[in-house]
Each structure stands twice: as structure tokens, then as C-alpha cells.
Write an enzyme that holds these catalytic residues in place. Structure first.
Site, mmCIF file in Angstrom:
data_model
loop_
_atom_site.group_PDB
_atom_site.id
_atom_site.type_symbol
_atom_site.label_atom_id
_atom_site.label_comp_id
_atom_site.label_asym_id
_atom_site.label_seq_id
_atom_site.Cartn_x
_atom_site.Cartn_y
_atom_site.Cartn_z
ATOM 1 N N ASP A 1 -5.745 -1.942 -3.362
ATOM 2 C CA ASP A 1 -4.812 -2.870 -2.715
ATOM 3 C C ASP A 1 -3.525 -3.068 -3.507
ATOM 4 O O ASP A 1 -3.268 -4.143 -4.057
ATOM 5 C CB ASP A 1 -5.500 -4.216 -2.491
ATOM 6 C CG ASP A 1 -6.691 -4.063 -1.551
ATOM 7 O OD1 ASP A 1 -6.822 -2.991 -0.925
ATOM 8 O OD2 ASP A 1 -7.485 -5.015 -1.442
ATOM 9 N N ASP B 1 -15.626 1.242 0.988
ATOM 10 C CA ASP B 1 -14.867 0.139 0.388
ATOM 11 C C ASP B 1 -15.790 -0.950 -0.169
ATOM 12 O O ASP B 1 -16.994 -0.951 0.068
ATOM 13 C CB ASP B 1 -13.926 -0.445 1.467
ATOM 14 C CG ASP B 1 -12.882 -1.382 0.871
ATOM 15 O OD1 ASP B 1 -12.604 -1.285 -0.337
ATOM 16 O OD2 ASP B 1 -12.347 -2.228 1.617
ATOM 17 N N GLU C 1 -17.253 -2.163 -5.701
ATOM 18 C CA GLU C 1 -17.227 -2.380 -7.171
ATOM 19 C C GLU C 1 -18.510 -3.024 -7.668
ATOM 20 O O GLU C 1 -18.875 -2.731 -8.817
ATOM 21 C CB GLU C 1 -16.017 -3.252 -7.547
ATOM 22 C CG GLU C 1 -14.677 -2.594 -7.286
ATOM 23 C CD GLU C 1 -14.344 -2.448 -5.793
ATOM 24 O OE1 GLU C 1 -14.803 -3.306 -5.013
ATOM 25 O OE2 GLU C 1 -13.664 -1.493 -5.422
HETATM 26 C C1 GLC Z 1 -10.047 -4.181 1.170
HETATM 27 C C2 GLC Z 1 -9.531 -2.749 1.155
HETATM 28 C C3 GLC Z 1 -8.416 -2.585 2.151
HETATM 29 C C4 GLC Z 1 -8.908 -3.001 3.537
HETATM 30 C C5 GLC Z 1 -9.455 -4.428 3.518
HETATM 31 C C6 GLC Z 1 -10.115 -4.814 4.826
HETATM 32 O O1 GLC Z 1 -9.078 -5.048 0.692
HETATM 33 O O2 GLC Z 1 -9.132 -2.350 -0.126
HETATM 34 O O3 GLC Z 1 -7.945 -1.268 2.171
HETATM 35 O O4 GLC Z 1 -7.880 -2.898 4.465
HETATM 36 O O5 GLC Z 1 -10.429 -4.550 2.484
HETATM 37 O O6 GLC Z 1 -11.194 -3.997 5.111
#
Ligand code: GLC
Length: 647
Positions: free
Chosen positions: A406, A308, A311
Site C-alpha cells: 500500500d 493479500d 503477514e
Molecule cells: C490491502 C491491499 C490492497 C487492497 C485492500 C483491500 O490494503 O494491500 O491492495 O486493495 O487491502 O482488499
């Protein structure tokens, strides 16, 4: 036929795995090109042309009428007209008199204007002098996509358990929280294969650590869950916390594996753990080092991951406070460009010796993180791994899947999930899916049931939501048996869905397609985008509206209408044409093409109990080519057998 054009000195993106000689510029026939500060390609669309592709972008399956910006960006306020998401998938297909595909292979920002003003002009502005352009000619859009999938290499092959149902929530903090999720699913009789661990499993959000107080024995815990057929899937973020004493941080600093800023010191960006450094994934040695870090998890028996914030997402930097507004005067009006100065302020050393600012090669960062972890897991594990990432570029599909970030608990985002699936497949991302039920906002019972009925057919089927939203696990809702029914359908269909996924991946084909790809020449099918083909036999026509009990379905040919309920499957033969179909919340209706079969398995509580070959056959066909294997062997060839209906 595929023709490659090269401009300037392109950055190696690793998207295309086949070598082509470059054609002379005069051979570019589908676009006219203007060179200025950007490379600007334009063409005229015919009145009735449809434009497909562009993977993870909003709006719909037909991209016409919109403006899309390939500039990977973390914007959690999903809207159906937002210009950028987390991935850059620069492949489009113009379905006109002479259909063609075009892949703009550059990690720089690209703006696609697909007739947004209604003048018929399609323009592509690439913010670089260095790119490769692949033009693909073919008879049909589907034929063009198949040629494209043939040159970008085979999709990543996840293990069978990755096709099970996954439960996730940002907010599960302890071993107890997770055990409770497992127990509650068991109690409610809802099948489950994995539970995701969001950032709270870590020690202060530091990658490659576990909070010992919350998870005193991760190895024991993961073994205990595996004993019940359940896997743990931790999140891994891109930035490494600046913290002397943390061995990963210290080694990265010592070996200069982190990105530097214009002053030549390591770039600092605030993400979940506070100030972090970003690994320079553009360097082979850094990718290897980062991939090796996953040993920390694999040593505890973990085999699935979600990458995650790659980007990369940046909350603030040394130079920019958190709430800086877009710099409108400098032209930074588009949302994704809010952090433009940040991306211009850190640099990557490419393996070809060049140095580039992140801004110039921005769209490859997340994809290279996926590559680093995928290759690392390939070295560390003797079996297939699960990996899905938020950010991506074409090519990353060979190392992992993606989820669409998200989204929100709204009906519009459910529809976007449906539209995304074929577009992602066109760009190679077969293993993908959305946060089922929606990430932001509060999901209600009706929306979750309808969303699950869609996710049953998407390879990644994960219920995930944000920390500040209402609890969204199936067992939190009234009449839990309805949720059991819908999730159970996924497991009954797994012999088919797994087989179709593996055949599509191994043959470099699409799994999920628009109707038009299977029924060329059917004008009506050409304009229907809320029904999809899933594998060779199935068509889905999900209910995507609040408060309705059914919908109108278009059948391009006679089909078997299958109704799934707690009583099992009921099949009726229905004719071609339009049909109003009732689909109450506790039932799922789908279709089997004429002369095709769908193998369905026995009811199980997770994939460890599943026998892919113990099936009955639904539909009117006589033969089905089934793929089956042990669900984890790495280099699977095409293990097939032909199932025949008994006379
Ligand atoms: C980002 C991710 C999401 C996750 C959050 C906390 O927003 O896209 O899926 O729950 O971070 O880690």
C-alpha cells in the site's frame, strides 16, 4: 564460494534449494558473533563500502545509513524511512575491498543496522538461537548475487499475459463496473490484459465465494472477457471467515487446519470479513488443502490471483481492541511490533513436529501461503498461472511474484519503486512491481504518466488504488492519448521484456540491475541509483521529480538514445558522460547499450494479438538472442533463436 554456518536447530525455511555441509563456527571470518538472547553479528564497513540487497526495504539501493527490521508487517503509511514492509529478504552484499554476501536464513525477527550511526558498524541481530547463515564470496557484487540466485532456485514463470498492463481498484464491485473498465480502455485505445477484482467480488469478503448478485455468472463473464483477450484476477486473503455453513471454514475446523491460541482453541483475528481463523500453512497437508481450494476459481476459468493480508494483517483480536497503542513499556516502540502480543498468541505445527508461536516464525507465513497457492495452481492448471502476493520470504519467488503493498501517490514512493526493483531482483523476486500511480492518496495526471513510464519496465505493471482515493484509470485524465502512448510502449517492447525476463529467470540471473553491476570500475555509475539496467540492452533514466521537463542522465558508455512518442521511435547516437535530456510527459526516453539490440513488436491491444517474433530491431548491435514461446506452456526450456540485423 559459498559457506554455510548452522546455529541451533534451524526451522526449515525452503529458501535454499541446494544442500551444503555446515562449516565449523571458527571459519566465520566476515562477522564476529555474540550469543545472548539474540544472535548478534557485527562487522566494520570501509569508508567507501556500499551495502546492497535487503529486497523489499525502504530508503535506497545503497542500504548504508539505515536501520531495517525484517518483521513482515501491514503498515499502510509508507514512508521512505519506515523500518519494516511486507517481506523479509535477509540477503545483503557488502561491496568493499573484499566483497561478500550474507544470507541470514531465519523466519524470526532480524534487525539490520547498517551503519545508521555513522560509526562504520554493520550489525545484524537475529532474535533466535536457530538459524543458518550463508556467506558468499566473489569478485564483484553482481557475481555474488548470481551465486546466491543459483542456490535459491528458479523464479516463478508467469504467462505472457501477466506482462501486459493490468487495471485495478479497490472499489470495483460488480460485473458492470469491470465491463466498464474494459470498455473504457478499448474506447481510449489503451492496451489492457487483465482487470483485478478486489474484495468486493466476494460474498461478504469470504474467500472462495462470489457474490452472486454482483457476478451472477462468473464462468460466463470470464469467458466473455477472455474472448476479448482479457483476464480476471481475483484477490484471496489469508484468513477464513468464522461462519458455520461455509464449507471451507467447516472443513478447516473439523480437520484442525487452523492455528490455535495458548488455550488450545482456534485463534480468532479480525480482518476484512470480520472474525477469521488463519490456516496453518506450515503444515504440508494444510498447504495442499488450501491450494486445492483455488479450484473454485479455476473452474470458472480464472488463471491469475493476488494473495493479500498474509503477514498476517490483523485489525483486532478477541483480546485486543482495534486501536491498541504500542506497548512502549514492554519495548514495543517499533511500529511493526504493535501486534506483538497477537503474533505470540497463535501457534504453528511445523512438519518436523515442533510447535512455534507465529512470532517466532512470523516471516514465513505469507511465503507459505504463496507456496500453498502456487503448488495448488500447479496441480489445477495445465498452463502457467499469474500469482503475486503481498507478504514474502526468499523462496516464495519460486511460486509467485510480489507487489510492494500500500504505497501512496507521492513522488517519493515513485522513487522508492525504482530503488526497490534491483534490490528485489538481488533476492530472487523478478516478477514484481508497485501499485502504479500509488495506492493511498490522490494521483494527478503528471505523476501517473511519469509512474507509468517507470512501470513500462517492471514485470508487474498494474495501476491500483484504494477505495477512498480519486479515480486513477488512465481514461479519467485529460488528453488520454498521452496515456495511450506511454502504455503502448510496454506492448511494443514486450518481445524484448518477455525475452529478457525469461532468460533471467531460466538462467537464474537478475533482470533489473544497478548501473554499477554492469559497469564495475566506473566510480560515477557506482553512485547512481535512479537509473537502472533492464535486461542486457536497455538502460532507463526516468523522470522522478514533479514539475520538471527532463533530467540529467549519466551514460557510462556511448549509447543509442531512443525517444518514444505517438509518432513512433526516434533514435540518435549519443556519447558517454553527462547529458541533459528533455522528456515531456507524452514521451518516454530510454537507452540502448552500444553494440546491443532491442526487438520491438507491432502495436496490439493486448498480448493475445502479439507475435513475439514479428519484430524490428533498434540499436547498434548485430545479433540479439531472443527467447520466445507460446506464452503459457508450463515447463519451458530455453526456447531461443538468434535475431540478426540485416546488413
Ligand atoms: C490491502 C491491499 C490492497 C487492497 C485492500 C483491500 O490494503 O494491500 O491492495 O486493495 O487491502 O482488499
Amino acid at each position: 564460494m559459498i559457506t554455510k554456518f548452522s546455529y541451533g536447530t534451524p526451522v526449515e525455511t525452503f529458501a535454499v534449494v541446494k544442500d551444503f555441509p555446515s562449516a565449523g563456527h571458527e571459519q566465520l571470518r566476515h562477522f564476529s558473533r555474540k550469543k545472548g538472547t539474540v544472535q548478534y553479528f557485527t562487522c566494520m564497513l570501509g569508508e567507501e563500502d556500499i551495502v546492497y540487497g535487503l529486497g523489499e526495504t525502504m530508503r535506497g539501493v545503497n542500504k548504508r545509513g539505515g536501520r531495517y527490521i525484517s518483521f513482515n508487517y501491514d503498515d499502510p503509511h509508507h514512508k521512505d524511512d519506515m523500518p519494516s514492509m511486507y517481506g523479509a529478504h535477509n540477503f545483503l552484499i557488502v561491496d568493499g575491498e573484499e566483497p561478500f554476501g550474507a544470507f541470514f536464513d531465519t523466519p524470526s525477527k532480524v534487525v539490520f543496522d547498517i551503519d545508521s550511526k555513522g560509526s562504520g558498524v554493520l550489525s545484524v541481530a537475529c532474535e533466535t538461537q536457530d538459524l543458518r547463515l550463508y556467506i558468499i564470496e566473489g569478485e564483484t557484487p553482481y557475481g555474488i548475487v548470481k551465486q546466491f540466485l543459483g542456490i535459491i532456485g528458479r523464479s516463478f514463470l508467469p504467462p505472457l499475459w501477466a506482462f501486459g498492463y493490468g487495471q485495478s481498484r479497490w472499489g470495483y464491485k460488480t460485473e458492470r463496473d469491470i465491463s466498464r473498465v474494459a470498455a473504457k480502455h478499448e474506447e481510449a485505445g489503451i492496451p489492457l490484459d487483465y482487470i483485478c477484482m478486489d474484495i468486493d467480488y466476494m460474498d461478504r469478503y469470504i474467500d472462495f465465494t462470489v457474490n452472486k448478485r454482483r457476478f451472477p455468472n462468473m464462468t460466463g463473464f470470464s469467458a466473455k472477457l477472455k474472448g476479448k483477450g482479457l483476464h480476471l484476477v481475483p484477490i484471496v486473503d489469508a484468513g477464513i471467515k468464522i461462519e458455520p455453513g461455509n464449507p471451507v471454514y467447516s472443513e478447516g475446523v473439523e480437520k484442525e487446519y487452523f492455528c490455535k491460541n495458548h488455550e488450545g482453541t482456534f485463534f480468532k483475528a479480525e480482518v476484512w470479513p470480520g472474525m477469521t481463523h488463519f490456516p496453518d500453512f506450515f503444515q504440508e497437508k494444510v498447504r495442499r488443502w488450501f491450494g486445492d481450494q483455488y479450484k473454485f476459481y479455476t473452474d470458472s476459468g480464472l488463471e491469475g490471483f493476488w494473495n493479500d493480508m498474509n503477514e498476517p494483517a490483523i485489525f483486532s483480536t478477541e483480546y485486543r481492541a482495534k486501536d491498541t497503542k504500542p506497548d512502549v513499556e514492554r519495548g514495543d516502540v517499533d511500529q511493526p511490533e504493535r501486534h506483538i502480543a497477537d503474533f505470540k498468541d497463535f501457534f504453528h505445527r511445523l512438519d518436523d513436529g515442533r510447535e512455534k508461536s507465529n512470532y517466532e516464525v512470523h516471516n514465513l507465513y505469507g511465503a507459505l501461503m504463496t507456496r500453498a497457492s502456487g503448488e495448488g495452481l500447479g496441480r489445477l492448471l495445465d498452463r502457467r498461472y499469474l500469482l503475486f502476493s503481498r507478504s514474502s520470504y526468499i523462496g516464495a519467488h519460486r511460486y509467485g511474484g510480489i507487489w510492494t503493498g500500500d504505497n501512496a501517490s507521492t513522488w517519493e514512493m515513485l522513487r522508492q519503486n525504482v530503488y526497490h526493483m534491483p534490490s528485489l531482483n538481488m533476492c530472487g523476486f523478478l516478477y514484481s512491481g508497485a501499485d502504479t500511480g500509488g495506492f493511498g492518496g490522490n494521483c494527478d495526471r503528471e505523476l501517473l504518466l511519469r509512474w507509468l513510464a517507470v512501470s513500462v519496465f517492471t514485470p508487474l505493471m498494474r495501476n491500483h488504488t484504494a477505495i477512498f482515493t480519486r479515480n486513477q484509470e488512465c481514461y479519467r485524465f485529460r488528453k488520454v492519448e498521452d496515456f495511450r502512448t506511454v502504455v503502448s510502449l510496454r506492448y511494443r517492447l514486450l518481445p524484448y521484456l518477455y525475452s529478457e525476463f525469461m532468460k533471467a529467470a531460466l538462467r537464474q540471473d537478475m533482470l533489473i540491475r544497478p548501473l554499477a553491476f554492469d559497469y564495475p570500475g566506473d566510480e560515477k555509475a557506482r553512485h547512481i541509483h535512479d537509473q537502472l539496467m533492464v535486461g542486457e540492452s536497455v538502460m532507463i533514466a526516468p523522470v522522478l521529480e514533479k514539475g520538471v521537463k527532463g533530467r540529467v542522465v549519466y551514460l557510462p558508455e556511448p549509447m543509442t538514445e531512443v525517444r518514444w512518442s505517438s509518432e513512433g521511435f526516434t533514435c540518435i547516437e549519443v556519447g558517454a558522460g553527462e547529458r541533459t535530456v528533455m522528456a515531456p510527459l507524452h514521451q518516454v526516453v530510454f537507452y540502448i547499450r552500444k553494440g546491443k539490440l532491442v526487438p520491438v513488436g507491432k502495436q496490439v491491444s493486448n498480448t493475445s494479438e502479439l507475435d513475439l517474433m514479428d519484430v524490428e530491431l533498434l540499436g547498434t548491435g548485430t545479433e540479439y538472442e531472443q527467447y520466445a514461446d507460446d506464452g503459457y506452456t508450463k515447463d519451458c526450456g530455453l526456447n531461443r533463436c538468434v535475431l540478426r540485423r540485416k546488413a
